[in-house]
Design an enzyme around this catalytic site. Sequence first.
Site, PDB file in Angstrom:
ATOM      1  N   SER A   1       0.844  -1.121   0.089  1.00  0.00           N
ATOM      2  CA  SER A   1       0.146  -0.029  -0.047  1.00  0.00           C
ATOM      3  C   SER A   1       0.942   1.288  -0.143  1.00  0.00           C
ATOM      4  CB  SER A   1      -0.836  -0.155   1.295  1.00  0.00           C
ATOM      5  OG  SER A   1      -1.320   1.315   1.470  1.00  0.00           O
TER       6      SER A   1
ATOM      7  N   TYR B   1      -0.780   0.196  10.405  1.00  0.00           N
ATOM      8  CA  TYR B   1      -0.884  -0.260   9.220  1.00  0.00           C
ATOM      9  C   TYR B   1       0.180  -0.065   8.226  1.00  0.00           C
ATOM     10  CZ  TYR B   1      -3.183  -1.138   4.528  1.00  0.00           C
ATOM     11  OH  TYR B   1      -3.463  -1.808   3.425  1.00  0.00           O
TER      12      TYR B   1
ATOM     13  N   LYS C   1       3.037  -2.205   6.241  1.00  0.00           N
ATOM     14  CA  LYS C   1       3.273  -2.018   4.728  1.00  0.00           C
ATOM     15  C   LYS C   1       4.644  -1.673   4.285  1.00  0.00           C
ATOM     16  CE  LYS C   1      -0.571  -3.558   3.586  1.00  0.00           C
ATOM     17  NZ  LYS C   1      -0.813  -4.901   2.944  1.00  0.00           N
TER      18      LYS C   1
END
Length: 267
Positions: free
Chosen positions: A143, A156, A160
Amino acid sequence: METTFDNKIVLVTGASSGIGEAIALLFAKCGAKLSLVGRNEKNLQDVAARCAAEKGIQPFIIVADLSTDEGCEKTAKDTLAHYGRLDVLVNNAGISARTCIQVTDMKIFDDVFNTDVRGVYNLTRLLVPALIESKGNIVNISSISGTVVVVGSLPYGMAKAALDHFTRLVALELAPKGVRVNAVSPGLTVSNIVKRITGYTEEEYQNWLKKGEKTVPMGEVCVGEDIAKMVVHLASDHSRLVTGAIVQVDGGLQFCGGLNIYSEQIK
């Protein structure tokens, strides 16, 4: 040139919805024999039926939680037992959380890292021997949260970023073995993940997407097929000398910090 995966075995994790579903369907159109992994058996069966309708090839489905050792071991063992080989591993399964250091807790951290980092690490470790044997390749789904810093993308974004570096490290290690490793890094993409972490109604989500479009330089958010096309391209012989690449598919979003729209989700 036509992209074909006839007689190729492709494993797609997180295949029961969203980007994973789109990836599975496009590989099915290209003639691949699929192993589809997810936690929702009904959704997996529905996706498998749609894949089978493309070329008449019935996918093999595995219900497993890849945040656990048991889930990774089952996925690797059952795929190889069923097909006897593996040509492409697509590490797509992942979860998200929108939080920041002032309000987070360690359960959120563990949940995200166990799926998005540990699960990828473990499943890849288990399947590398088969990929070396087939001279296959790996595509990880990352991402732009791994490179664009924004309040609300913790942990998050950390996960990533780790996945991006994992991609580069394993690409370097496996290149002499003939195995390529790349990642696709989506930007703002239509999926169910935002609705799950925000509790948005469909109307609220659509309004959020419209607002998000205005932050994308090219004026459109991605759909699952946009990501799937890049995955298939990287997994194909068209990319035979591409390895260690992190390819953004985001309409230019990483250049303008548009992901700050996510900060609105932090209470």
